[in-house]
Design an enzyme around this catalytic site. Structure first.
Site, mmCIF file in Angstrom:
data_model
loop_
_atom_site.group_PDB
_atom_site.id
_atom_site.type_symbol
_atom_site.label_atom_id
_atom_site.label_comp_id
_atom_site.label_asym_id
_atom_site.label_seq_id
_atom_site.Cartn_x
_atom_site.Cartn_y
_atom_site.Cartn_z
ATOM 1 N N GLU A 352 1.042 -1.244 0.037
ATOM 2 C CA GLU A 352 -0.011 -0.092 -0.154
ATOM 3 C C GLU A 352 0.978 1.295 0.028
ATOM 4 O O GLU A 352 1.922 1.099 0.685
ATOM 5 C CB GLU A 352 -0.832 0.001 1.379
ATOM 6 N N GLY A 353 0.407 2.152 -0.728
ATOM 7 C CA GLY A 353 1.150 3.472 -0.608
ATOM 8 C C GLY A 353 0.208 4.641 -0.530
ATOM 9 O O GLY A 353 -0.858 4.580 -0.597
ATOM 10 N N GLY A 356 -2.134 4.606 -3.805
ATOM 11 C CA GLY A 356 -2.927 3.290 -4.273
ATOM 12 C C GLY A 356 -2.405 2.063 -3.535
ATOM 13 O O GLY A 356 -1.724 2.172 -2.607
ATOM 14 N N VAL A 358 -1.306 -2.241 -4.155
ATOM 15 C CA VAL A 358 -1.154 -3.299 -5.115
ATOM 16 C C VAL A 358 -1.526 -4.776 -4.381
ATOM 17 O O VAL A 358 -1.415 -5.011 -3.197
ATOM 18 C CB VAL A 358 0.785 -3.585 -4.840
ATOM 19 N N ASP A 493 16.514 4.971 -7.734
ATOM 20 C CA ASP A 493 16.389 4.357 -6.528
ATOM 21 C C ASP A 493 16.620 2.720 -6.432
ATOM 22 O O ASP A 493 15.627 2.039 -5.928
ATOM 23 C CB ASP A 493 14.848 4.720 -6.080
#
Ligand code: ADE
Length: 637
Positions: A352-353, A356, A358, A493
């Protein structure tokens, strides 16, 4: 007479009546040392005085009691023998004071030693009555009065004789003055040296602080403007290379729109101007001629102006691509198909971010959407497990546009070591990206729950990963990065947290962005906005905001370090974020004060050499991913 101190040297003259004392509560006769005539058949007491060096003796003073009513009298004669060097003088000196039977008071008897040179004097004191009581003996020599060492073999006298405080015998001032003068001069010189050293240190520190402040200001300016750029992207959404170029470097380095230059402040620092880093031809790469510059360089890097930032679904993930590549993308359709949403069955949430979630889903009929190379190990008519990245339905327009842009970019990345976009759901909300599912999760968590092969793992029964498989995984990451760099994509990253592990140690590079809670400690928040993985970032990315393939190579070195440590420790775990940034300054200054990540226990020298080469200060001296990949293939057992 105890512990070497004696009445003969204590500076206190006994009273006339020896049965009394200056000192309170002591026995009668305390102030005196006495001898009885009957104990000395020869009629005298012999005392030997040894001195620290040969002296020129003028007088000896003996303080004697003379209480004749008690059969105590001062000596009637003294015979003095002198020894200079090792021989005793043949003729002694003799002195006979007047025997006084009238005055019972104690007195100093002064013996003229007639400037005899001696390092030892032996005196025979002859009794004048039944008792002889002395309270002090002092010697005067020509230079000064010195403490002397006595060896009283016959009397057991104390070893020290103190100088008498006698104003009639002057201290030789001239020698003392010279001595004091020398000491003062030495002290003065020492103080001056200390002051100079301290001053130099303070000055150096001030200079360092000033240069650090300049860098900090630069960094703050760079990063705050960068964060403005992020915000700008969100608000405007249309992130063309022109807009990017106007946003960051031009504002920091006002040398014209086409230039990317280290700041004037940093240029002023001697290290920077001396450095071979970034000659004008490369560091001032014009955005329009970026690709030409890359080719000339052999070390692909390009201006910030050419980087496209995308806000990923689980956070601020950023793929960076050159403007030219972006142009190629923009005109074409997305090279991936729409998947019927209803054929997705939710299984579990993978992550989760901010933007949204996944999900792990079963996708019916996904086989039709997959390329042939994927199909060989998937039976037909069986639902395929996929990861579905889903944009929140309440996401704003910018987030939507960035999501679509990420789809465009991802759809063109086709490499066995880059996570593959299989299909999308973009005809209706919520927008979805369907990617292949990697059953072992991210590499960081995967390695964290494994141990190196060996006794320890056997005892703890923990699952293990062999050195050979570690190398295999590292090689796959290098291969994926080789592919990305061949397209001039800059990842920005790269870290184990952004690599996924499938069956049989297969690895695929992904980018989950920065807002997964699990890894929030890996990102440094600047001014509450920009979030940066500083522990993986090259010095030039942190200080100059410059992200290139060479800075990806730096991050690869850190990723390799993580792998060989089984992700048991965060890079520079003993340093705070601020100290990591300070260390970055040391990499920039290159005065051998920078701290490198240490060689992991498991890591052979050959692998550590690769890591160190990734962390070279000069970007052009860092290896390419092609070279790293080749070197890893050669190391792999
Ligand atoms: N978490 C996020 N994406 C994933 C994927 N593709 N496979 C496994 N776990 C994931």
């Amino acid at each position: 007479m105890t512990e070497g101190l004696g009445q003969l040297t204590d500076g206190v003259c006994g009273l006339d009546d020896f049965t009394h004392s200056h000192v309170y509560n002591v026995w009668p006769g305390y102030d005196y040392v006495g001898w009885n005539n009957e104990s000395f058949p020869s009629g005298y007491v012999e005392i030997m005085f040894e001195f620290d060096r040969t002296r020129n003796f003028t007088t000896m003073k003996v303080h004697c009691n003379n209480m004749f009513s008690q059969h105590v009298k001062a000596f009637r004669q003294v015979v003095c023998y002198f020894r200079s060097e090792s021989d005793w003088e043949a003729s002694p000196l003799s002195f006979s004071p007047v025997v006084d039977e009238k005055n019972p008071s104690a007195r100093f008897v002064t013996v003229n030693l007639a400037n005899h040179m001696a390092s030892a004097i032996k005196c025979q004191f002859y009794f004048a009555d039944a008792w002889m009581l002395f309270s002090e003996i002092t010697f005067q020599s020509d230079t000064a009065m010195y403490n002397t060492t006595l060896a009283p073999p016959k009397t057991g006298l104390p070893p020290n004789i103190q100088p008498e405080d006698d104003p009639t015998h002057k201290i030789d001032d001239s020698n003392t003055r010279i001595l004091i003068g020398c000491l003062v001069a030495i002290i003065f010189i020492l103080v001056a040296i200390i002051v100079i050293i301290l001053w130099r240190q303070v000055w150096q520190k001030m200079l360092e602080k000033a240069s650090r402040r300049m860098l900090d200001d630069e960094l703050t300016a760079s990063l705050s403007i960068q964060s403005e750029t992020f915000a700008y992207n969100h608000n405007q959404s249309s992130t063309t290379s022109e807009q990017e170029s106007n946003s960051t470097y031009e504002r920091i380095f006002p040398l014209g729109p086409d230039y990317q230059e280290p700041s004037r402040l940093i240029c002023k620092l001697p290290e920077f101007s001396q450095s071979s880093e970034e000659p004008a031809s490369t560091s001032t790469a014009a955005s329009k001629s970026t690709i030409a510059t890359i080719v000339q360089d052999g070390a692909p890097h390009y201006a910030e102006a050419d980087i496209v930032n995308l806000q990923g679904v689980t956070g601020g993930n950023t793929y960076a691509i050159p403007a030219l590549a972006m142009d190629l993308l923009s005109g074409k359709d997305v090279a991936v198909e729409e998947f019927p949403r209803k054929l997705l069955t939710f299984k579990e949430k993978l992550g989760e971010g901010q933007f949204g979630e996944v999900h792990l889903c079963e996708a019916d009929g996904m086989q039709e959407f997959m390329n042939k190379e994927f199909l060989f190990d998937i039976p037909e008519d069986v639902p395929v497990l996929v990861a579905v990245k889903m944009l929140r339905s309440d996401a704003n327009k910018n987030a939507r546009n960035d999501f679509l842009k990420e789809i465009k970019i991802m759809s063109r990345l086709k490499d066995p070591n880059i996570i593959r976009l299989l299909a999308v759901c973009i005809y209706s909300d919520p927008l979805c990206m369907i990617t292949e599912y990697m059953e072992n999760g991210d590499l960081n968590q995967f390695l964290s729950r494994h141990e190196p092969e060996g006794q320890l793992a056997l005892l703890s029964n923990a699952p293990t990963v062999s050195f050979s498989n570690l190398c295999y995984m590292a090689t796959q990451i290098a291969s994926g990065m080789k592919y990305l760099s061949s397209l001039n994509f800059v990842h920005r990253d790269l870290a184990t947290r952004n690599c996924l592990v499938g069956k049989k140690y297969t690895i695929k590079i992904a980018d989950f962005g920065m807002s997964r809670n699990l890894y929030s400690g890996d990102y440094y928040r600047i001014q509450g906005r920009a979030v940066l993985p500083i522990r993986w970032m090259s010095w030039e990315s942190i200080l100059l905001g410059k992200f290139t393939t060479a800075s990806d190579v730096w991050a690869f070195g850190v990723t390799l370090w993580e792998i060989l440590n089984f992700c048991k420790e965060q890079p520079y775990s003993q340093l705070t974020d601020e100290q990591v940034i300070e260390n970055t300054g040391e990499f920039f200054r290159d005065q051998k004060r920078q701290i490198y990540l240490p060689q992991p226990v498991l890591c052979p020298d050959s692998l550590y050499k690769i890591m160190l080469s990734c962390w070279r200060r000069n970007t052009k001296e860092r290896p390419s991913f092609q070279e790293i990949h080749q070197a890893l293939l050669e190391i792999q057992p």
